[in-house]
Design a protein around this motif. Structure first.
Motif, PDB file in Angstrom:
ATOM      1  N   GLY A   1       0.750  -1.108   0.004  1.00 45.43           N
ATOM      2  CA  GLY A   1      -0.094  -0.072   0.165  1.00 45.43           C
ATOM      3  C   GLY A   1       0.779   1.138  -0.052  1.00 45.43           C
ATOM      4  O   GLY A   1       1.993   1.241   0.053  1.00 45.43           O
ATOM      5  N   LEU A   2       0.058   2.462  -0.127  1.00 47.31           N
ATOM      6  CA  LEU A   2       0.647   3.673  -0.058  1.00 47.31           C
ATOM      7  C   LEU A   2       0.684   4.215   1.555  1.00 47.31           C
ATOM      8  O   LEU A   2      -0.339   3.965   2.113  1.00 47.31           O
ATOM      9  CB  LEU A   2       0.060   4.871  -0.792  1.00 47.31           C
ATOM     10  N   VAL A   3       1.917   4.793   1.799  1.00 49.07           N
ATOM     11  CA  VAL A   3       2.009   5.250   3.189  1.00 49.07           C
ATOM     12  C   VAL A   3       2.092   6.481   3.309  1.00 49.07           C
ATOM     13  O   VAL A   3       3.165   7.108   2.566  1.00 49.07           O
ATOM     14  CB  VAL A   3       3.247   4.464   3.938  1.00 49.07           C
TER      15      VAL A   3
ATOM     16  N   SER B   1      -6.649  -3.854 -18.170  1.00 51.95           N
ATOM     17  CA  SER B   1      -6.187  -5.151 -17.795  1.00 51.95           C
ATOM     18  C   SER B   1      -4.957  -5.612 -18.280  1.00 51.95           C
ATOM     19  O   SER B   1      -4.338  -6.464 -17.929  1.00 51.95           O
ATOM     20  CB  SER B   1      -7.523  -6.088 -18.145  1.00 51.95           C
ATOM     21  N   MET B   2      -4.629  -4.960 -19.720  1.00 48.06           N
ATOM     22  CA  MET B   2      -3.557  -5.477 -20.163  1.00 48.06           C
ATOM     23  C   MET B   2      -2.180  -4.733 -19.609  1.00 48.06           C
ATOM     24  O   MET B   2      -1.168  -5.374 -19.950  1.00 48.06           O
ATOM     25  CB  MET B   2      -3.607  -5.265 -21.692  1.00 48.06           C
ATOM     26  N   ILE B   3      -2.345  -3.922 -18.768  1.00 50.48           N
ATOM     27  CA  ILE B   3      -1.358  -3.032 -18.275  1.00 50.48           C
ATOM     28  C   ILE B   3      -0.940  -3.811 -16.498  1.00 50.48           C
ATOM     29  O   ILE B   3      -1.840  -3.871 -15.911  1.00 50.48           O
ATOM     30  CB  ILE B   3      -1.803  -1.750 -18.219  1.00 50.48           C
ATOM     31  N   GLN B   4       0.297  -4.223 -16.611  1.00 47.11           N
ATOM     32  CA  GLN B   4       0.620  -4.583 -15.403  1.00 47.11           C
ATOM     33  C   GLN B   4       2.047  -4.243 -14.754  1.00 47.11           C
ATOM     34  O   GLN B   4       2.829  -3.691 -15.687  1.00 47.11           O
ATOM     35  CB  GLN B   4       0.752  -6.093 -15.158  1.00 47.11           C
ATOM     36  N   LYS B   5       2.260  -4.253 -13.455  1.00 50.00           N
ATOM     37  CA  LYS B   5       3.575  -3.750 -13.122  1.00 50.00           C
ATOM     38  C   LYS B   5       4.123  -2.337 -13.526  1.00 50.00           C
ATOM     39  O   LYS B   5       5.292  -2.304 -14.105  1.00 50.00           O
ATOM     40  CB  LYS B   5       4.496  -4.951 -13.008  1.00 50.00           C
ATOM     41  N   VAL B   6       3.308  -1.272 -13.387  1.00 52.04           N
ATOM     42  CA  VAL B   6       3.833  -0.016 -13.506  1.00 52.04           C
ATOM     43  C   VAL B   6       5.014   0.744 -12.792  1.00 52.04           C
ATOM     44  O   VAL B   6       4.722   0.541 -11.629  1.00 52.04           O
ATOM     45  CB  VAL B   6       2.595   0.967 -13.855  1.00 52.04           C
TER      46      VAL B   6
ATOM     47  N   PHE C   1      -1.285  -4.560  -2.659  1.00 53.92           N
ATOM     48  CA  PHE C   1      -1.585  -3.569  -3.542  1.00 53.92           C
ATOM     49  C   PHE C   1       0.040  -2.760  -3.486  1.00 53.92           C
ATOM     50  O   PHE C   1       0.540  -1.956  -2.589  1.00 53.92           O
ATOM     51  CB  PHE C   1      -2.163  -2.315  -2.594  1.00 53.92           C
ATOM     52  N   GLN C   2       0.864  -3.300  -4.461  1.00 53.68           N
ATOM     53  CA  GLN C   2       2.335  -3.294  -4.272  1.00 53.68           C
ATOM     54  C   GLN C   2       2.433  -1.642  -5.225  1.00 53.68           C
ATOM     55  O   GLN C   2       2.189  -1.765  -6.458  1.00 53.68           O
ATOM     56  CB  GLN C   2       3.145  -4.318  -5.039  1.00 53.68           C
ATOM     57  N   VAL C   3       2.835  -0.499  -4.578  1.00 56.42           N
ATOM     58  CA  VAL C   3       3.057   0.357  -5.504  1.00 56.42           C
ATOM     59  C   VAL C   3       4.487   0.667  -5.852  1.00 56.42           C
ATOM     60  O   VAL C   3       5.505   0.794  -5.073  1.00 56.42           O
ATOM     61  CB  VAL C   3       2.765   1.860  -4.485  1.00 56.42           C
ATOM     62  N   PHE C   4       4.922   0.605  -7.147  1.00 63.96           N
ATOM     63  CA  PHE C   4       6.061   0.959  -7.722  1.00 63.96           C
ATOM     64  C   PHE C   4       6.629   2.310  -7.977  1.00 63.96           C
ATOM     65  O   PHE C   4       7.714   2.629  -8.172  1.00 63.96           O
ATOM     66  CB  PHE C   4       6.143   0.015  -8.759  1.00 63.96           C
ATOM     67  N   GLY C   5       5.680   2.992  -8.545  1.00 63.75           N
ATOM     68  CA  GLY C   5       6.085   4.313  -8.824  1.00 63.75           C
ATOM     69  C   GLY C   5       4.903   5.552  -8.350  1.00 63.75           C
ATOM     70  O   GLY C   5       3.885   5.153  -8.463  1.00 63.75           O
ATOM     71  N   ILE C   6       5.532   6.836  -8.258  1.00 60.65           N
ATOM     72  CA  ILE C   6       4.621   7.804  -7.854  1.00 60.65           C
ATOM     73  C   ILE C   6       4.907   8.941  -8.841  1.00 60.65           C
ATOM     74  O   ILE C   6       6.122   9.146  -9.060  1.00 60.65           O
ATOM     75  CB  ILE C   6       4.597   8.409  -6.478  1.00 60.65           C
ATOM     76  N   ALA C   7       4.062   9.656  -9.348  1.00 56.77           N
ATOM     77  CA  ALA C   7       4.227  10.840 -10.228  1.00 56.77           C
ATOM     78  C   ALA C   7       3.367  11.956 -10.003  1.00 56.77           C
ATOM     79  O   ALA C   7       1.940  11.585  -9.966  1.00 56.77           O
ATOM     80  CB  ALA C   7       4.264  10.635 -11.744  1.00 56.77           C
TER      81      ALA C   7
END
Length: 277
Positions: free
Chosen positions: A2-4, A85-90, A43-49
């Motif tokens: 998650g987002l913290v 749905s075709m987008i994963q691991k952004v 809910f794995q957050v990889f990037g923030i913009a």
């Protein structure tokens, strides 16, 4: 997980963490850390913009949803609606304008998403385009970092297949494979940092410095190989503009490299995991 959000973080740094000031966010819900229970779905957050057009920021995550938006005023995360749905691991997101997003993904390549702002304050994806890149017969669809140069060029760091220069107006691209004995590791790029006419690449093989000339690149050095660190997984770095003159540091770098000494990283912040083999 998650987002913290850490409120009053400067006080927390000085006086220690106050659990009451920490909140964990998932799409559509949130909880104070003291009351937080890990849900069954991740809910794995990889990037923030940060958004330049709306009061919030975009979130890239693993899947379901891979793309969402945090609204500052409502203090909540909202998944982007529509068929994505075709987008994963952004991993990284670039907001070209108020309706076009670009994102690097792991497994689904570079994606362009057209978004529409809805009356209820959420977003809907109206169109998704995936871009295919090739080097010979090999597909390149696994990307972590992205650096946008000017208003039309993206530099994309791939996992094991080098650096790609992509013109997102003409859709023309060129693949740059880096040499060296450990070819896969040095072409496994985890971070990109520009500095004048150079690019610094954080790779599985360590920190790599490239010099550009007329849109062609030459490998200058691999700092961690010079230090005999056989595995130095560099995940992020940033130039400190307040640390001194860039040209003077570059000249000193050259002198130190000629003596096989540790190059002065003053002016760069490094985040890495190094293993002595």
């Amino acid at each position: 997980d998650g987002l913290v959000k850490v409120e009053k973080y400067q006080d927390n740094i000085r006086n220690g963490l106050d659990w009451q000031n920490i909140t964990v966010y998932f799409p559509g819900k949130k909880a104070r850390l003291m009351n937080y229970e890990c849900p069954l779905s991740e809910f794995q957050v990889f990037g923030i913009a940060a958004s330049r057009y709306k009061n919030g920021f975009w979130l890239g995550s693993a899947e379901n949803p891979a793309l969402s938006f945090y609204d500052y005023l409502r203090d909540m995360i909202y998944p982007v609606k529509g068929d994505i749905s075709m987008i994963q691991k952004v991993h990284q997101i670039y907001e070209e304008n108020d309706s076009i997003l670009w994102m690097t993904t792991s497994g689904t390549g570079l994606c362009r998403v057209l978004v529409k702002y809805l009356p209820d304050g959420t977003f809907e994806a109206t169109h998704v385009k995936q871009f295919a890149f090739k080097e010979g017969k090999k597909d390149i669809n696994d990307f972590f970092p992205m650096y946008v140069e000017g208003d039309s060029v993206m530099w994309l760091g791939s996992r094991g297949m080098g650096l790609i220069r992509f013109n997102f107006h003409t859709e023309a691209y060129k693949v740059y494979l880096l040499g060296g004995k450990d070819k896969f590791a040095i072409n496994d790029i985890l971070a990109i940092c520009p500095d004048n006419n150079r690019l610094y690449l954080g790779t599985v093989s360590g920190l790599v410095q490239l010099a550009s000339s007329s849109r062609s690149f030459s490998l200058i050095s691999n700092f961690f190989r010079m230090l005999s660190l056989e595995a130095a997984h560099l995940h992020g770095h940033a130039v400190d503009r307040a640390s001194g003159d860039q040209d003077a540091r570059h000249e000193q770098d050259q002198q130190n490299r000629s003596r096989y000494q540790k190059p002065p990283f003053g002016g760069m912040s490094l985040s890495c995991h190094a293993e002595q083999m």
